[in-house]
Design a protein around this motif. Structure first.
Motif, short mmCIF file in Angstrom:
data_model
loop_
_atom_site.label_atom_id
_atom_site.label_comp_id
_atom_site.label_asym_id
_atom_site.label_seq_id
_atom_site.Cartn_x
_atom_site.Cartn_y
_atom_site.Cartn_z
N LEU A 180 25.24 -23.16 31.94
CA LEU A 180 24.83 -21.95 31.26
C LEU A 180 24.73 -22.32 29.58
N ALA A 181 26.07 -22.97 29.30
CA ALA A 181 26.11 -23.26 27.85
C ALA A 181 25.07 -24.20 27.40
N ARG A 182 25.04 -25.21 27.91
CA ARG A 182 23.93 -26.41 27.88
C ARG A 182 22.72 -26.00 27.68
N GLN A 183 22.36 -25.13 28.69
CA GLN A 183 20.82 -24.62 28.74
C GLN A 183 20.61 -23.61 27.63
N ARG A 184 21.47 -22.85 27.16
CA ARG A 184 21.52 -21.88 26.22
C ARG A 184 21.20 -22.50 24.88
N ARG A 185 22.14 -23.57 24.66
CA ARG A 185 21.81 -24.34 23.42
C ARG A 185 20.62 -25.07 23.50
N ALA A 186 20.02 -25.84 24.51
CA ALA A 186 18.92 -26.30 24.67
C ALA A 186 17.65 -25.46 24.43
N LYS A 187 17.86 -24.18 24.65
CA LYS A 187 16.67 -23.04 24.36
C LYS A 187 16.90 -22.82 22.92
N GLY A 188 17.92 -23.07 22.39
CA GLY A 188 18.02 -22.84 20.83
C GLY A 188 18.47 -21.24 20.80
N MET A 189 19.27 -20.89 21.48
CA MET A 189 19.69 -19.38 21.48
C MET A 189 21.10 -19.55 21.28
N SER A 190 21.39 -18.49 20.51
CA SER A 190 23.01 -18.33 20.42
C SER A 190 23.48 -17.39 21.27
N GLN A 191 24.99 -17.51 21.36
CA GLN A 191 25.56 -16.55 22.44
C GLN A 191 25.12 -15.00 22.32
N ALA A 192 25.21 -14.63 20.79
CA ALA A 192 24.75 -13.34 20.30
C ALA A 192 23.51 -12.93 20.69
N ILE A 232 21.11 -14.16 33.32
CA ILE A 232 21.37 -15.19 32.16
C ILE A 232 20.06 -15.95 32.18
N ALA A 233 20.26 -16.59 33.42
CA ALA A 233 19.17 -17.86 33.65
C ALA A 233 17.79 -17.67 33.20
N LYS A 234 17.39 -16.34 33.64
CA LYS A 234 15.94 -15.85 33.47
C LYS A 234 15.76 -16.00 31.96
N ILE A 235 16.81 -15.50 30.98
CA ILE A 235 16.60 -15.31 29.57
C ILE A 235 16.72 -16.81 29.07
N GLN A 275 28.61 -10.03 22.46
CA GLN A 275 28.47 -11.59 22.34
C GLN A 275 29.87 -12.18 23.03
N PRO A 276 30.93 -11.66 23.04
CA PRO A 276 32.05 -12.00 23.70
C PRO A 276 31.79 -12.11 25.45
N PHE A 277 31.00 -11.16 25.84
CA PHE A 277 30.66 -11.37 27.11
C PHE A 277 30.07 -12.80 27.53
N ILE A 278 29.34 -13.60 26.75
CA ILE A 278 28.89 -14.70 26.99
C ILE A 278 29.96 -15.79 26.56
N ALA A 279 30.56 -15.57 25.48
CA ALA A 279 31.56 -16.58 25.41
C ALA A 279 32.55 -16.78 26.43
N ARG A 322 35.98 -15.83 32.20
CA ARG A 322 35.47 -14.71 32.82
C ARG A 322 34.30 -15.43 33.87
N ARG A 323 34.53 -15.03 35.12
CA ARG A 323 33.56 -15.74 36.26
C ARG A 323 32.23 -15.00 35.91
N VAL A 324 31.24 -15.51 36.24
CA VAL A 324 29.77 -14.85 36.34
C VAL A 324 29.35 -14.47 37.69
#
Length: 80
Positions: free
Chosen positions: A17-29, A60-63, A39-43, A50-52
């Motif tokens: 999730l973290a790797r793909q979020r960064r690759a997508k150029g998106m912040s946790q916020a 999250i994957a869709k986003i 934002q702390p939910f994603i962090a 926290r487990r997902v």
């Protein structure tokens, strides 16, 4: 320091999730905003605090355009 709630597979999910979020150029916020969360939910998911669950994973994957099927295949090959 708190102990992680993640098994090896949970760590793989968080890392993907973290790797793909960064690759997508998106912040946790940004991801959290689309989800209607803070934002702390994603962090907390990405850090191992926290487990997902499946519904959250799919949202999250869709986003972030994460291929959940490929992730599940990788998880199947990893002992827990």
């Amino acid at each position: 320091m708190r102990k992680s709630v993640y098994s090896q597979r949970q760590k793989m999910i968080a890392a993907a999730l973290a790797r793909q979020r960064r690759a997508k150029g998106m912040s946790q916020a940004e991801v959290a905003k689309v989800l209607g969360r803070h934002q702390p939910f994603i962090a907390n998911i990405e850090s191992g605090d926290r487990r997902v669950d499946l519904v959250e994973l799919l949202a999250i994957a869709k986003i972030i355009d994460l291929d959940v099927i490929a992730l599940v295949r990788d998880l199947q090959d990893t002992p827990d």
